[in-house]
Design an enzyme around this catalytic site. Structure first.
Site, PDB file in Angstrom:
ATOM      1  N   SER A 104      -9.372  -2.596   3.299  1.00  0.00           N
ATOM      2  CA  SER A 104     -10.698  -2.275   3.789  1.00  0.00           C
ATOM      3  C   SER A 104     -11.669  -3.049   2.904  1.00  0.00           C
ATOM      4  CB  SER A 104     -10.919  -0.771   3.653  1.00  0.00           C
ATOM      5  OG  SER A 104     -12.018  -0.350   4.421  1.00  0.00           O
ATOM      6  N   GLU A 161      -4.193   0.242   9.110  1.00  0.00           N
ATOM      7  CA  GLU A 161      -5.030  -0.264   8.024  1.00  0.00           C
ATOM      8  C   GLU A 161      -4.209  -0.578   6.774  1.00  0.00           C
ATOM      9  OE1 GLU A 161      -8.215   2.387   6.867  1.00  0.00           O
ATOM     10  OE2 GLU A 161      -8.309   1.452   4.888  1.00  0.00           O
ATOM     11  N   ARG A 165       1.656   0.138   1.492  1.00  0.00           N
ATOM     12  CA  ARG A 165       1.631  -0.190   2.925  1.00  0.00           C
ATOM     13  C   ARG A 165       2.148  -1.603   3.187  1.00  0.00           C
ATOM     14  NH1 ARG A 165      -3.774   2.870   5.417  1.00  0.00           N
ATOM     15  NH2 ARG A 165      -3.160   4.942   4.678  1.00  0.00           N
ATOM     16  N   ARG A 197       0.565   7.612   3.729  1.00  0.00           N
ATOM     17  CA  ARG A 197      -0.513   8.393   3.114  1.00  0.00           C
ATOM     18  C   ARG A 197       0.042   9.238   1.979  1.00  0.00           C
ATOM     19  NH1 ARG A 197      -5.468   9.086   5.236  1.00  0.00           N
ATOM     20  NH2 ARG A 197      -4.739   8.195   7.194  1.00  0.00           N
ATOM     21  N   ARG A 226      -5.308  10.314  -4.663  1.00  0.00           N
ATOM     22  CA  ARG A 226      -6.198  10.960  -3.701  1.00  0.00           C
ATOM     23  C   ARG A 226      -5.608  12.279  -3.230  1.00  0.00           C
ATOM     24  NH1 ARG A 226      -8.125   5.673  -0.100  1.00  0.00           N
ATOM     25  NH2 ARG A 226      -8.764   4.460  -1.936  1.00  0.00           N
TER      26      ARG A 226
END
Length: 423
Positions: A352, A349, A391, A277, A262
RNA sequence: GGAGAGGUGGCUGAGUGGUCGAAAGCGGCGGUCUUGAAAACCGUUGAGGGGAAACCCUCCCAGGGUUCGAAUCCCUGCCUCUCCGCCA
């Protein structure tokens, strides 16, 4: 993509529901376009019909040995008029389609109202934030101290938002993937799939990343570019693109481990520290493709499958239901799983889990044959991370750290790692 | 990289430029027969869109072109298969 017929029939209600997620639908514009479309389409189809009828007459006259000259003369200008009408109609249809593609999914009736993540609704909390008899470090300090996590060298190799993991941490990272896949395939009934990490435009289009989120994607420079997948959702869900799946094969439950790429455009200054991130990260994804009547239950089940990983690893977490304003473009309902990170003293998070209804299926033309009517109907798609591996690694480091800097290995991973402590 | 073949409905597979949205088979659905089932036989069965309906339009890999008319002819692209070369 929403059902254009349904929008047309109930434009006002559609606009109201979209307002719940902060999307302003231009009702007047759509109505105007729609009116124009109808007129143009009727006209074009009348011309097409005339062409078909005339051509057939010519064919029949020829077969009967009659002269076709007078007939040909009658048809003289038809071609040009038709061509012009078709061109105009196609332009309008393309425009209408562009508008339609830009409209996000309708939020489910259970979605809480709200603007942003502060308005998300906590559904449940599992476990208590980990307590320490010392001041816990965050994963960056821990990893740096142990020499197993190197952002500087990664920056040299690639740039910011990359990492190099070494030794026991690289091993833990790999073990987590193995663990997650084992649980989902052996206990939750998912079929493991290995898929391309580079996909074509159609695939990203099918799941809704394109055309709206082009700037978030990495792509190759070919004339017909390949896109690096931002999530396994893309290749895995697109397995059923342009398919009519037989009813007996449903539900389809797939799990895949893939890297995800990403650009993180627009997140400058956000989570710049650490592993949270990154431009590249690993994820184990869960995807379910089911008949509409089963999708709500499947969404709940899939969420629990993701939660099971956190529970096995004894990581404290909570489940939140995203409010309208925080909902992703294609989702009708989303549960985020947030894991406790002592280094940030916050829930963050880690998964999801989204329900897309028929939104993706309509874009993908993913259908199944209804057992009663034998007619093709749109499927429903659901997916969620189970879990984001990087994560999870962070969560284990921070929650399982010892005062001496070592990291205790979660019991569930012992069969894979064969050692009680890292360090 | 070189040489060749091909992409047609849920599947297999025909298709001389003119009632072809498309033969045939398989599969599906309905029926006859049967206590029930199988077999056999009969019928039916592509998708999307417009319209209250009658009915009409579009779609034979994708995009262009030729033609009154294209699944069929021409160009471009994508994909698949076979053989040779190279290669993890």
């Amino acid at each position: 993509m929403l059902d254009s017929k349904a929008i047309r029939q109930d434009l006002k209600q559609t606009a109201e529901r979209l307002a719940l997620r902060g999307y302003a639908l231009d009702v007047a514009e759509l109505e105007a376009l729609e009116e124009k479309r109808k007129a143009l389409q009727t006209e074009t189809q009348a011309l097409q019909n005339e062409r078909n009828v005339r051509s057939k007459e010519i064919g029949q006259a020829k077969a009967a040995g009659q002269s076709v000259e007078p007939l040909l003369e009658e048809v003289n200008t038809l071609g040009e008029r038709l061509k012009a009408a078709e061109a105009e109609l196609n332009t309008l249809l393309a425009e209408l389609n562009d508008r339609l593609l830009a409209i996000p999914n309708l939020p489910d009736s259970a979605v809480p109202a709200g603007q942003d993540e502060d308005d998300n609704e906590e559904i449940r909390r599992v476990g208590e934030p980990t307590k320490f008899s010392f001041t816990p470090l965050d994963h960056v300090d821990l990893g740096g101290k142990l020499g197993w996590m190197d952002f500087e060298v990664a920056a040299k190799l690639a740039g910011s938002r990359f990492v190099v993991l070494k030794g026991p941490l690289a091993r833990l990272h790999r073990a987590l993937i193995q663990f997650m896949l084992n649980v989902h395939t052996q206990e939750h009934g998912y079929e493991e799939v290995y898929v391309p990490y580079l996909v074509n435009r159609d695939s990203l289009f099918g799941t809704g990343q394109l055309p709206k989120f082009e700037e978030d994607q990495f792509a190759t420079r070919d004339a017909d570019p390949f896109y690096l997948i931002p999530t396994a959702e893309v290749p895995v869900t697109n397995l059923v693109r342009d398919e009519i799946v037989s009813h007996e094969r449903l539900p389809l439950k797939y799990t895949a481990h893939t890297p995800c790429f990403r650009r993180e455009a627009g997140s400058y200054g956000k989570d710049t520290r650490g592993l949270i991130r990154q431009h590249q990260f690993e994820k184990v994804e869960l995807v379910q493709i089911v008949p509409p009547e089963d999708s709500d239950a499947a969404h709940e089940a899939l969420t629990q499958h993701a939660e099971a990983i956190l529970q096995r690893l004894k990581l404290p977490y909570r489940v939140v239901s995203l409010c309208g304003g925080d909902l992703g473009f294609s989702a009708t309902k989303t549960y985020d799983l947030e894991v406790w990170l002592p280094g940030q003293n916050a829930y963050r998070e880690i998964s999801s889990c989204s329900h897309f209804g028929d939104f993706q299926a309509r874009r993908m033309k993913a259908r199944y044959r209804h057992p009663d009517t034998q007619k093709p109907e749109l499927l429903h798609t659901i997916n969620g991370s189970g879990l984001a591996v990087g994560r999870t690694l962070v969560a284990i480091m921070e929650n399982y750290q010892c005062e001496d800097g070592r990291i205790k290995v979660p019991e569930a991973l012992l069969p894979i790692l064969n050692q009680e402590y890292l360090g």
